[in-house]
Design an enzyme around this catalytic site. Sequence first.
Site, PDB file in Angstrom:
ATOM      1  N   TRP B 453     -41.609  -0.394   8.608  1.00 16.44           N
ATOM      2  CA  TRP B 453     -41.558  -0.401  10.071  1.00 16.44           C
ATOM      3  C   TRP B 453     -41.397   1.012  10.618  1.00 16.44           C
ATOM      4  O   TRP B 453     -41.569   1.241  11.808  1.00 16.44           O
ATOM      5  CB  TRP B 453     -40.448  -1.317  10.587  1.00 16.44           C
ATOM      6  CG  TRP B 453     -39.046  -0.818  10.464  1.00 16.44           C
ATOM      7  CD1 TRP B 453     -38.478  -0.197   9.384  1.00 16.44           C
ATOM      8  CD2 TRP B 453     -38.020  -0.908  11.452  1.00 16.44           C
ATOM      9  NE1 TRP B 453     -37.169   0.105   9.632  1.00 16.44           N
ATOM     10  CE2 TRP B 453     -36.845  -0.329  10.898  1.00 16.44           C
ATOM     11  CE3 TRP B 453     -37.953  -1.414  12.742  1.00 16.44           C
ATOM     12  CZ2 TRP B 453     -35.639  -0.255  11.594  1.00 16.44           C
ATOM     13  CZ3 TRP B 453     -36.750  -1.336  13.443  1.00 16.44           C
ATOM     14  CH2 TRP B 453     -35.611  -0.755  12.871  1.00 16.44           C
ATOM     15  N   ASP B 454     -41.060   1.950   9.722  1.00 15.31           N
ATOM     16  CA  ASP B 454     -40.995   3.352  10.112  1.00 15.31           C
ATOM     17  C   ASP B 454     -42.284   3.751  10.849  1.00 15.31           C
ATOM     18  O   ASP B 454     -42.252   4.503  11.821  1.00 15.31           O
ATOM     19  CB  ASP B 454     -40.877   4.252   8.876  1.00 15.31           C
ATOM     20  CG  ASP B 454     -39.723   3.889   7.969  1.00 15.31           C
ATOM     21  OD1 ASP B 454     -39.194   4.781   7.291  1.00 15.31           O
ATOM     22  OD2 ASP B 454     -39.366   2.709   7.908  1.00 15.31           O
ATOM     23  N   GLU B 592     -29.053  -3.071   7.152  1.00  9.10           N
ATOM     24  CA  GLU B 592     -29.251  -3.703   5.847  1.00  9.10           C
ATOM     25  C   GLU B 592     -27.963  -3.883   5.062  1.00  9.10           C
ATOM     26  O   GLU B 592     -27.994  -4.324   3.918  1.00  9.10           O
ATOM     27  CB  GLU B 592     -30.275  -2.874   5.046  1.00  9.10           C
ATOM     28  CG  GLU B 592     -31.665  -2.942   5.678  1.00  9.10           C
ATOM     29  CD  GLU B 592     -32.613  -1.894   5.127  1.00  9.10           C
ATOM     30  OE1 GLU B 592     -32.150  -0.943   4.463  1.00  9.10           O
ATOM     31  OE2 GLU B 592     -33.839  -2.028   5.356  1.00  9.10           O
ATOM     32  N   LYS B 689     -25.230   0.041   9.165  1.00 11.05           N
ATOM     33  CA  LYS B 689     -25.953   1.174   8.587  1.00 11.05           C
ATOM     34  C   LYS B 689     -26.665   2.001   9.653  1.00 11.05           C
ATOM     35  O   LYS B 689     -26.736   3.227   9.547  1.00 11.05           O
ATOM     36  CB  LYS B 689     -26.977   0.626   7.598  1.00 11.05           C
ATOM     37  CG  LYS B 689     -27.749   1.648   6.806  1.00 11.05           C
ATOM     38  CD  LYS B 689     -28.710   0.930   5.845  1.00 11.05           C
ATOM     39  CE  LYS B 689     -29.463   1.909   4.977  1.00 11.05           C
ATOM     40  NZ  LYS B 689     -30.423   1.213   4.096  1.00 11.05           N
ATOM     41  N   GLN B 690     -27.171   1.344  10.659  1.00 12.54           N
ATOM     42  CA  GLN B 690     -28.014   2.026  11.640  1.00 12.54           C
ATOM     43  C   GLN B 690     -28.078   1.127  12.863  1.00 12.54           C
ATOM     44  O   GLN B 690     -27.624  -0.025  12.826  1.00 12.54           O
ATOM     45  CB  GLN B 690     -29.407   2.256  11.063  1.00 12.54           C
ATOM     46  CG  GLN B 690     -30.183   0.988  10.724  1.00 12.54           C
ATOM     47  CD  GLN B 690     -31.396   1.293   9.879  1.00 12.54           C
ATOM     48  OE1 GLN B 690     -31.277   1.556   8.679  1.00 12.54           O
ATOM     49  NE2 GLN B 690     -32.557   1.272  10.482  1.00 12.54           N
TER      50      GLN B 690
END
Lengths: 267, 865
Positions: B453-454, B592, B689-690
Amino acid sequence: MTIVLAALDSSAAARPVLDTAIGLAAVTGAAAHAVHVRENATTTPEALAAQRNIPFREVSGPVHEALLSEFRADDVIVGVLGARGTPTGRRPVGRTAMRVLADVAKPVAVVPPDAVRVSTTAPRRLLVPLEGTAESSEPVAQQLVPLLVPGVELVVVHVFTTSTAPTMIDHPDWGLEAWRSEFLARHCPEAAVIDLRTGSVGGRIIEAAADAGAQLIVLSWSQDVSPGRAAVVRTILEHSTLPVLLLPGGHRPAEAPVEADLSGRRR
Amino acid sequence: MAGTSHMWREPVPSAPARVGRAPLGRTFDAVVLDLDGTRAADRPAQASALRSRLEALSDAAVHVVALSAAPVDAIDGRLGARPSGRGRLLLGANRGLEVYEVTPTGPVRVEPSPATAWLARRGITGALVLVIGGRLGGPSLLVPGLERAAVVSFDGEADDTVLELLDEQLRRREDRRVPSVDEDPAWVVPLPDDPTRERVAEALGALGNGHVGLRAAWEEGGPASGALFAVNGIYTTEDVARLLEGPVWTRLGLRDGPRGRRTLDLRTGVLHRADGRVRTLRFVSAARPEVLALRAEGPTDRLEAGDPFTATGAAPLERARRGDADLARTVTPGGGGIVVAVRDRTRASGELRTIERIGVWSAHPSRPPGWDHPAGKLAAVEELGFDQLLAEHREAWAERWADAAVSIEGAPDDELAARFAVFHLLNAAPDTGEAAVGARGLTGHAYGGHVFWDADVFVLPALAAIRPGAARAMLEYRVRRLPAARERAARLGLAGARFPWESASDGTDVTPRYGIGLGGERVPIRTGDQEEHIVADVAWAADAYASWTGDQAFLAGEGSGLLIETARWWASRIRLDRDGRGHLYGVMGPDEYHEAVDDNAYTNVMARWNLRRAADLVQARAPDDPEAARWRDLADRLVDGWDPSRGLHEQFAGYWALEPLVAEHIAPPPFAGDVLLGRERVSRSQLIKQPDVVMLHHLVPDDLRPGSLASDVAFYERRTTHGSSLSPAIYAAVLARANRPDRALQLFRLAARLDLDDVTGTTAGGLHLATMGGLWQALAHGFCGLRPRADHLEIDPCLPSAWHALSLRVRFHGRAMGVRAERDAVHVDCHEPVPVRVGGGDVELCAPAGRTFRLDQARPRDEGT
């Protein structure tokens, strides 16, 4: 001719010390020799050496100074000595051994009396803990790798701590693979495998050595034995049942003068 | 920017004005000549001598600007030059205020004026320019953009000097000397010279043109080298597909190395090396994507050509020759391959050897490419010559930057890092065909070139605004893999299209099933099965492209499947409970650390957006379409995690019950929480994580509760470890919009230095393209407050205190425009009218050449409506 010199005493450590020296000689292409500093009349070290058909000498004098002098000989590339006299002896290593380790600017293998996986054949798998610093990896590159014969496997282990854990791992597989690949390329390109762990550094290293089936642990260290220093080295020397090859690196203390009488005889 | 007034001022010489007759020892690509300082006006012989040099320089692809106070007819009458080569002759008449190009039929007025702007549009700036004049200090030569030019001034008549200088340039061209680089600190990135960081340097200095990537390995190689030449979309056929390593074609026989300084010139896309006596310059052409080129010079006892190729991967190097051209090829069993053909021209003059290498590559994804095609093309390309190829390449880069320029006043480090990011984004995808943009692009081996998805959510939105053709190529990659996505959905017993988490050649899922974790433990990888949000991410990317470009025809036509088939997936995936609420069970969001969760807010809201957007599309042509109506109904039923009791979005069902850890209590972020605490522990905590909920505020702010931005950001930021390289830039974008620009700048800088400082320890494996895309988005959407709407561009900047101004160039609905944001004003420049809404005001038309809008600094911040 280069020599791996085993310092034998009359303790239970003598046999594994001698066998470790023979194995290291095989893995470095050197010859194994043995020396004993006589403090009292005993023939056990000589007999051991004779059993293994290893050149043997006996010298007199204060043990520390005598061993220093022997280990510092130009043709000696690695010294091997016992960690302590008995499995329950002084921890992590005996006082004499610790003084020798601090003062010899050469690789010295320290062998516990209850060492496992020690034989007279060349160790094929060495565990190399690395911090990811030049102080940690340069001694391995400069002192160990050039000595090794082909076929020896190096297994690197790196233990993450709060200050050294990677900042970001994007992907549990690709991310760690990329991190591993660069760490090895940068710090030990001769190694094919790196084991990553977290937690107590000394404990994880010992675990990694067992899991890898390593026959020897290789550690770079500063030789600074002042209180509070070399904690990881002390832990491993205290608890490891494998021989530990210490590679001096970084800041080294000035070598102590040798005053012992170096008379002796060679077998 | 166009329309900006320029000041006449002294050019600052990069070297002292020459004394004596020693050669300058450098190659220039343009000469600015004060004609009035010569006797060419008075003496035909001098004019003739000068004319012949000017015409020869044109043949050698050198541009000349001849300045005079006289009118153009007088100048042209004096010179009488009619150049026919690649280098242009410009006449700066009337003290340089009027610029004419000399064509075969005579002088023709050209824009832009002044002449340095004309040169800059061709990538020729500063140190690439030689200024020769006898009356420096007057206005005729005094133009901006020459700060690093080499200046030679002379008193009185010095025609011999002028001719010698021009002859030196002609000799250097004939000798194939290595071109110069304008080492503008705002545009060049010196590569690390620490041998332990060699692979990092190679990634940082990677060249590319969207089709191919070439790492910055030393020409002589070395044990530390991780050289790579890769082609977009060419993978191996192993169980886990990886980028196929092509023949590295830059090898030279160099002794006493590697050493020296390597610099990456972002402005012109070249890599330069110099160690005193050895110099090299290489590029992969942005103008002719199949062309590769390298020039080298050095002492004959150090430099020789040698074998040009190096094999770098597992694939053996096949070799061939066609005449005196060397060819090499790598192929993957049962699959495709890459072939490179090169020819060296070596010349030795005294103790100096020069080597010119021109190459052509060819590749095919599913069969070995033949030898003859690149060999034949090589012959045609060589006729153009290295200098012309370089000139075209520089010009192509100037054109790229014209649509993608970034300027940050008051923060040169931030500016250079931003340009570095944009440079590599521009290299990530071609303008035509399809583009498989892997997580590290073509800059390294890491991640195997797999597409995540980057690409859709981080890289594409930037390219949609600065290089729309490349964004379109990225979407073409997804369009062509719709059949594979449909097949997967069908195998799962569901409808529509299920795009894979990791994709490579054929659109099937190539996500590894297991990884080796800490302690050598085999760790299952569940992202492939659970990170379904990529289905909506692909749809979102298509819409983002259309928003920036206005290409609604794509969405309604070829791209419609990316919206409709993805909506069908969600429609078949949603489960209704007894109360009629919709749920998505067993998924993984962007965070994740938490696997197999229910109703992940990010997944659900993106799915909801996807359903509604697809319904819009279908109902635009068929208002009563029952499927679209069902999509809207399901969208309305889908829970989104909003908890009114807390005024927050819950990241997933049960998140509030987790251990309430905050990141800073564990370690100063960023840190990899799963490494430090272990997967089990971190999964039981609120650490993330993000951005996950916060990611929604970035992508679909209009789809969230008004006023929830600040509260969600405040809550989740403390729990974010930033253990992913995708994290900090997005937070920077969102924090800027939440009116916290200084905190945003801290995270922007973390992202900006991520590869330059090798923050993650993995830059050696390739650059983090998603971070770079996120950086651009932080600039554009965060600090500049840009948001493309159907009929206008929103501009609502929020600058950090360290920045005086931020300038960006973008393309909105096909119109090139520039936005310069200051603290109290926004300047918009455009060549065609563009509707804009600035600072929350009314939509107004910005007419050419531009307009200034005042900003009310006390205006309420628009949180995303």
